[in-house]
Design a protein around this motif. Structure first.
Motif, PDB file in Angstrom:
ATOM      1  N   THR A   1      62.115  17.005  11.137  1.00 36.00           N
ATOM      2  CA  THR A   1      61.642  18.241  10.154  1.00 36.00           C
ATOM      3  C   THR A   1      61.460  17.634   8.707  1.00 36.00           C
ATOM      4  O   THR A   1      60.464  17.843   7.876  1.00 36.00           O
TER       5      THR A   1
ATOM      6  N   ASP B   1      58.806  14.850   7.967  1.00 36.02           N
ATOM      7  CA  ASP B   1      57.567  15.682   8.339  1.00 36.02           C
ATOM      8  C   ASP B   1      56.694  15.477   7.158  1.00 36.02           C
ATOM      9  O   ASP B   1      55.333  15.151   7.112  1.00 36.02           O
TER      10      ASP B   1
ATOM     11  N   GLN C   1      56.436  18.218  16.470  1.00 38.89           N
ATOM     12  CA  GLN C   1      56.603  19.054  15.286  1.00 38.89           C
ATOM     13  C   GLN C   1      56.138  20.507  15.605  1.00 38.89           C
ATOM     14  O   GLN C   1      56.863  21.412  15.134  1.00 38.89           O
TER      15      GLN C   1
ATOM     16  N   LYS D   1      58.552  23.446  15.092  1.00 42.69           N
ATOM     17  CA  LYS D   1      58.391  24.495  14.258  1.00 42.69           C
ATOM     18  C   LYS D   1      58.155  26.013  14.847  1.00 42.69           C
ATOM     19  O   LYS D   1      58.522  27.043  14.089  1.00 42.69           O
TER      20      LYS D   1
ATOM     21  N   TYR E   1      61.929  26.891  15.083  1.00 41.76           N
ATOM     22  CA  TYR E   1      62.475  27.313  13.762  1.00 41.76           C
ATOM     23  C   TYR E   1      61.896  28.756  13.419  1.00 41.76           C
ATOM     24  O   TYR E   1      62.694  29.726  12.882  1.00 41.76           O
TER      25      TYR E   1
END
Length: 121
Positions: free
Chosen positions: A30, A33, A91, A95, A98
């Motif tokens: 993260t 990123d 990702q 995401k 999260y």
């Protein structure tokens, strides 16, 4: 490769899952990123990570092809880490996970309080 059933101990996906789903790996990917970063830059973004834990995590991610390590010929010599295309493919699910934690934090905290209350009673 056939899909493993019942999370058998010899299933290679089990080891890979363990190596990408731990907290430091997810956080490192993260942080990276936004773009390439040096070791200390990554470490500054991850409060509580030790140098040893971060080093081990970066090596695992590199070995699994999720990031690449590049030596920078400067004085002093530096090392920079960057997500590979394979790492970038994680990702979207990271995401989403999260986002789920943020959206459900209040419900999880209520469940924790209720669970702890039942233990004390």
């Amino acid at each position: 490769m056939p899909e493993c059933e019942h999370f058998s101990v010899d299933c290679p996906s089990r080891l890979l899952f363990d190596q990408i789903a731990d907290k430091w790996s997810m956080m490192v990917l993260t942080v990276l990123d936004a773009g390439p970063m040096r070791f200390n830059g990554i470490k500054r973004h991850l409060e509580g990570v030790t140098q040893k834990a971060l080093t081990q995590c970066l090596r695992r991610l590199e070995r699994n092809g999720l990031l690449e390590r590049r030596v920078i010929a400067a004085s002093p010599i530096g090392v920079e880490y960057e997500i590979t295309p394979l790492g970038r493919s994680l990702q979207t699910p990271f995401k989403a996970l999260y986002g789920w934690t943020i959206a459900n934090m209040e419900d999880v905290e209520k469940a924790r309080v209720e669970y702890d209350r039942r233990l004390v009673a």
